[in-house]
Write an enzyme that holds these catalytic residues in place. Structure first.
Site, PDB file in Angstrom:
ATOM      1  N   ASP A 103       0.864  -1.179   0.000  1.00  0.00           N
ATOM      2  CA  ASP A 103       0.000   0.000   0.000  1.00  0.00           C
ATOM      3  C   ASP A 103       0.901   1.229   0.000  1.00  0.00           C
ATOM      4  O   ASP A 103       1.857   1.308   0.777  1.00  0.00           O
ATOM      5  CB  ASP A 103      -0.869  -0.002   1.248  1.00  0.00           C
ATOM      6  CG  ASP A 103      -2.265   0.533   0.997  1.00  0.00           C
ATOM      7  OD1 ASP A 103      -2.397   1.460   0.185  1.00  0.00           O
ATOM      8  OD2 ASP A 103      -3.211   0.021   1.610  1.00  0.00           O
ATOM      9  N   ASP A 205      -3.185   4.648  -2.487  1.00  0.00           N
ATOM     10  CA  ASP A 205      -4.286   5.190  -1.706  1.00  0.00           C
ATOM     11  C   ASP A 205      -4.740   6.539  -2.263  1.00  0.00           C
ATOM     12  O   ASP A 205      -3.914   7.383  -2.624  1.00  0.00           O
ATOM     13  CB  ASP A 205      -3.795   5.354  -0.260  1.00  0.00           C
ATOM     14  CG  ASP A 205      -4.887   5.726   0.699  1.00  0.00           C
ATOM     15  OD1 ASP A 205      -5.811   4.919   0.879  1.00  0.00           O
ATOM     16  OD2 ASP A 205      -4.802   6.827   1.300  1.00  0.00           O
ATOM     17  N   GLU A 247      -6.647   3.614  -6.066  1.00  0.00           N
ATOM     18  CA  GLU A 247      -7.926   3.780  -5.379  1.00  0.00           C
ATOM     19  C   GLU A 247      -8.486   5.142  -5.759  1.00  0.00           C
ATOM     20  O   GLU A 247      -7.815   6.161  -5.571  1.00  0.00           O
ATOM     21  CB  GLU A 247      -7.743   3.710  -3.861  1.00  0.00           C
ATOM     22  CG  GLU A 247      -9.057   3.883  -3.105  1.00  0.00           C
ATOM     23  CD  GLU A 247      -8.866   4.294  -1.649  1.00  0.00           C
ATOM     24  OE1 GLU A 247      -9.676   3.868  -0.803  1.00  0.00           O
ATOM     25  OE2 GLU A 247      -7.924   5.059  -1.357  1.00  0.00           O
ATOM     26  N   HIS A 321     -10.517  -2.881   4.023  1.00  0.00           N
ATOM     27  CA  HIS A 321     -10.307  -2.361   5.371  1.00  0.00           C
ATOM     28  C   HIS A 321     -11.166  -1.149   5.693  1.00  0.00           C
ATOM     29  O   HIS A 321     -11.259  -0.750   6.865  1.00  0.00           O
ATOM     30  CB  HIS A 321      -8.836  -1.991   5.555  1.00  0.00           C
ATOM     31  CG  HIS A 321      -8.391  -0.906   4.610  1.00  0.00           C
ATOM     32  ND1 HIS A 321      -8.286  -1.089   3.255  1.00  0.00           N
ATOM     33  CD2 HIS A 321      -8.054   0.394   4.839  1.00  0.00           C
ATOM     34  CE1 HIS A 321      -7.898   0.038   2.689  1.00  0.00           C
ATOM     35  NE2 HIS A 321      -7.756   0.952   3.625  1.00  0.00           N
ATOM     36  N   ASP A 322     -11.774  -0.531   4.693  1.00  0.00           N
ATOM     37  CA  ASP A 322     -12.607   0.654   4.903  1.00  0.00           C
ATOM     38  C   ASP A 322     -14.094   0.347   4.860  1.00  0.00           C
ATOM     39  O   ASP A 322     -14.909   1.258   5.046  1.00  0.00           O
ATOM     40  CB  ASP A 322     -12.317   1.703   3.817  1.00  0.00           C
ATOM     41  CG  ASP A 322     -11.000   2.429   4.014  1.00  0.00           C
ATOM     42  OD1 ASP A 322     -10.541   2.522   5.172  1.00  0.00           O
ATOM     43  OD2 ASP A 322     -10.421   2.887   3.017  1.00  0.00           O
TER      44      ASP A 322
END
Length: 538
Positions: A103, A205, A247, A321-322
Site C-alpha cells: 500500500d 491510496d 484507489e 479495510h474501509d
C-alpha cells in the site's frame, strides 16, 4: 465468438488477498499483528491459492490513522517488525509463488515526517514546497471553508510560520504538493527503492487526489492528475513487470480509461466505488445506509464491465479495510450467503480481491458502544454528525452497519480465547462469531466457505474463459438473481446466483457441465443464496 485476450501479465489470472497487518496474526503476544505473524501464515495463503498479497501500510508511522500517516517511507513500524522482517516476507512469499504489493500513501504524509517537521519550522526549508501552505484569510482564520473527510476544518495553522497547511484527512496527515518537482522525484525514487527490494507493485491510496487544485476547489480528478500518473509510469513502472492499482472514489465509467487505458493510462487497474456509494444515503452518506438494491447493484457492475471490456481492467471486490464485511452488508451472515457472494464476484471479468477473513465468512464487529471503536473517522465524526441533527443511537447504528472497524477485528484462526490471533489482549475486540466462524473449524471441511473460496481461486488458473471471456449480463431487472454469460474461444460459462434470502425460479440453463455450485445437490429452482455456474460449448 472469438474474444481477444488481454496481453499476458503475471498477475492476470491471479487472485489478490488483502492483509490488514494489525489484525492478521500476532507473533509476540502484544495484541498487535505483525510481519512475522504474516510469515507464519504464508502456507495457509499459498494453500488457499492466492497469488498476490496486498499489504496495507507497515511503514514507520505514529498511527494517527492506522498507518495511513507515514513518517518514514523507507522503514517499518516497530510494532510490525523490521526491514529485515519485510525482506524475509518478500522472499518467503516469493518461494511460494506469492508476490507482495505494498500500500502506498502519497497524497499525504504524517506530520511527524522529517519533510514536514522541517517545512513547518521555516518558510525557507528545502521541503517547504513539499506541502500546501496558504496565508490566513483577510481578518484571520483559515484560508477557505474546506472541510476534512474525518471532520472539522481541513486547514491547520502552523504557528511557527504563521501559515495554514492543508490536511484533507486528519491534522496529522498534511497533504503533499504534487506540483513540486522535487517532491515527485523523491516519491519516484522511494518507489524504485522498494521495487529494487523485491516488492511486486503498489496499491495507491486515494490516488485521484494528487492532482488537486485547491484554489479552484478541485479536490479529485484535478487538471494534472493524469500527467502525474503518466510521469510515474515513465519514471517507475516502465521496464518493470509490476502491478499498479489505484484507489479512486471519484472515478466513473467515463474517467476510468484515463487511469488504465493501454495508450495513456498510468495504472494497470483501479478500485472504483460506485457499487458501494449506491447504498449510502444522499445526505448522511454511509452513516445512514439504504437497503440493498440488487437491480441497481447489478447495473453498476454491468456498466463497469462494459466500460473496461476492451481496454483497462476491473478490480472485483466487495470488502476491504474501509468497508463493512460483505456477508453482513450484502448477505445475511450465513455461510450460504458468503458462498453466493463469492461466486457472483469471482466469475466476472477482472481480478478478484479477497479481504482477510472474507474467505471464512467473517461478519461485522457488531459493536454497540462508541468506546469499542478505534477508527479515527468514526470517533471524529460522531460529534459532528450529532451536531447536524443525527441522534447518538442513529449514529451508532450507522457505524455498526458501515463503520471501518467492522473489517478491522482480528482474523479468527480458531476458537481459543484470542481466536488464534494472539496470546495476549487484542488491540480491538474480537468479532462476536469467533467461536463458530474460524479457520480451524473450516480447514478440513469440504463444504465450508473456505473450501469454496479455494475452489473458485483454482478454477481461475484452469479456465481461460473466467479470465478473458467477454461479459453479457442476464436477467438484469430480476430483483433476486445476478446472472451473466462469459464467452471465449468456443467456451461459454453461464453464472446464475440467487442473492436473496428467499427461493427463486431458476431460469433455463443451457446443457453443459456444472463447473461450480454453492450446493452439492440440485433441486427445482434456486434456494436462498444458491448459485450455479455451467460450462458448455458455444
Amino acid at each position: 465468438m472469438k474474444q481477444a485476450r488481454k496481453a499476458a501479465r503475471w498477475w492476470i489470472d491471479r487472485v489478490v488477498y488483502q492483509i490488514w497487518p494489525r489484525s492478521f496474526a500476532d507473533s509476540n503476544g502484544d495484541g498487535i499483528g505483525d510481519i512475522p505473524g504474516i510469515i507464519s501464515k504464508l502456507d495457509y495463503l499459498a494453500d488457499l491459492g492466492v497469488g498476490v498479497i496486498w499489504l496495507s501500510p507497515v511503514y514507520r508511522s505514529p498511527m494517527a490513522d492506522m498507518g495511513y500517516d507515514i513518517s518514514d517511507y523507507r522503514d517499518i513500524a516497530p510494532e510490525f517488525g523490521t526491514l529485515s522482517d519485510m525482506d524475509r516476507l518478500i522472499a518467503e512469499a516469493g518461494a511460494r509463488d506469492v508476490r507482495i504489493v505494498m500500500d502506498l500513501v502519497v497524497n499525504h504524509s504524517s506530520d511527524q515526517h522529517r519533510w514536514f517537521q522541517a517545512a513547518r519550522a521555516s518558510r525557507d526549508a528545502p521541503t517547504r514546497d513539499f506541502y500546501i501552505w496558504r496565508d490566513p484569510a483577510p481578518g484571520g482564520g483559515p484560508p477557505s471553508e474546506q472541510r476534512s473527510y474525518f471532520g472539522g476544518p481541513a486547514w491547520h495553522l502552523a504557528e511557527e510560520t504563521g501559515q495554514y497547511y492543508l490536511a484533507l484527512f486528519s491534522p496529522g496527515q498534511p497533504d503533499l504538493n504534487w506540483e513540486c518537482d522535487d517532491l515527485r522525484a523523491e516519491i519516484h525514487d522511494m518507489m524504485n527503492w522498494w521495487l529494487d527490494r523485491g516488492v511486486a507493485g503498489f496499491r495507491m491510496d486515494v490516488i485521484d487526489h494528487i492532482g488537486k487544485d485547491i484554489d479552484a476547489g478541485i479536490i479529485t480528478d484535478g487538471p494534472r492528475l493524469h500527467d502525474h500518473l503518466q510521469e510515474m509510469r515513465r519514471e517507475v513502472f516502465e521496464g518493470r513487470d509490476v502491478l499498479s492499482i489505484g484507489e479512486a472514489w471519484s472515478a466513473s465509467t467515463a474517467t476510468a480509461p484515463l487511469y488504465t487505458s493501454s495508450a495513456r493510462g498510468g495504472l494497470d487497474m483501479m478500485f472504483q466505488f460506485a457499487h458501494i456509494t449506491q447504498g449510502w444515503d444522499e445526505q448522511r452518506g454511509k452513516w445512514a445506509p439504504k437497503p440493498f438494491d440488487l437491480v441497481g447493484f447489478k447495473q453498476v457492475w454491468t456498466d463497469w464491465q462494459r466500460a473496461l471490456a476492451d481496454d483497462g481492467w476491473n478490480a472485483l471486490f466487495l470488502s476491504n479495510h474501509d468497508l463493512p464485511r460483505q456477508v453482513s452488508r450484502y448477505g445475511n451472515g450465513s455461510a450460504a450467503s458468503a458462498k453466493a457472494l463469492a461466486m457472483a464476484m469471482h466469475l466476472m471479468k477482472g481480478t478478484p480481491f479477497i479481504y482477510q477473513g472474507e474467505e471464512i465468512g467473517m461478519g461485522n464487529a457488531r459493536f454497540s458502544r462508541l468506546d469499542q471503536y478505534r477508527d479515527l473517522e468514526t470517533l471524529n465524526l460522531c460529534d459532528e454528525e450529532m451536531a447536524n441533527g443525527m441522534t447518538h443511537a442513529a449514529f451508532l447504528a450507522g457505524a455498526a452497519a458501515n463503520g471501518r472497524d467492522n473489517a478491522r477485528t482480528p482474523v479468527q484462526w480458531d476458537a481459543t480465547r484470542g481466536a488464534g490471533f494472539t496470546d495476549g489482549t487484542p488491540w480491538i475486540d474480537l468479532g462476536p462469531d469467533a467461536a463458530e466462524v474460524n479457520v480451524a473449524a473450516q480447514i478440513d471441511d469440504p463444504t465450508s466457505v473456505l473450501a469454496f473460496y479455494r475452489k473458485l481461486i483454482a478454477l481461475r488458473r484452469v479456465h481461460p474463459v473466467i479470465v478473458h471471456g467477454d461479459f453479457t449480463p442476464l436477467f438484469e431487472r430480476d430483483p433476486q438473481i445476478m446472472a451473466y454469460r462469459r464467452v471465449l474461444d468456443g467456451a461459454a460459462l453461464v453464472v446464475i446466483v440467487n442473492l436473496s434470502g428467499e427461493p427463486a425460479p431458476c431460469p433455463h440453463l443451457a446443457a453443459g457441465a456444472t463447473l461450480v455450485a454453492t450446493h452439492r445437490d440440485r433441486v427445482a429452482g434456486l434456494r436462498a443464496w444458491e448459485g450455479i455456474a455451467v460450462l458448455s460449448d458455444t
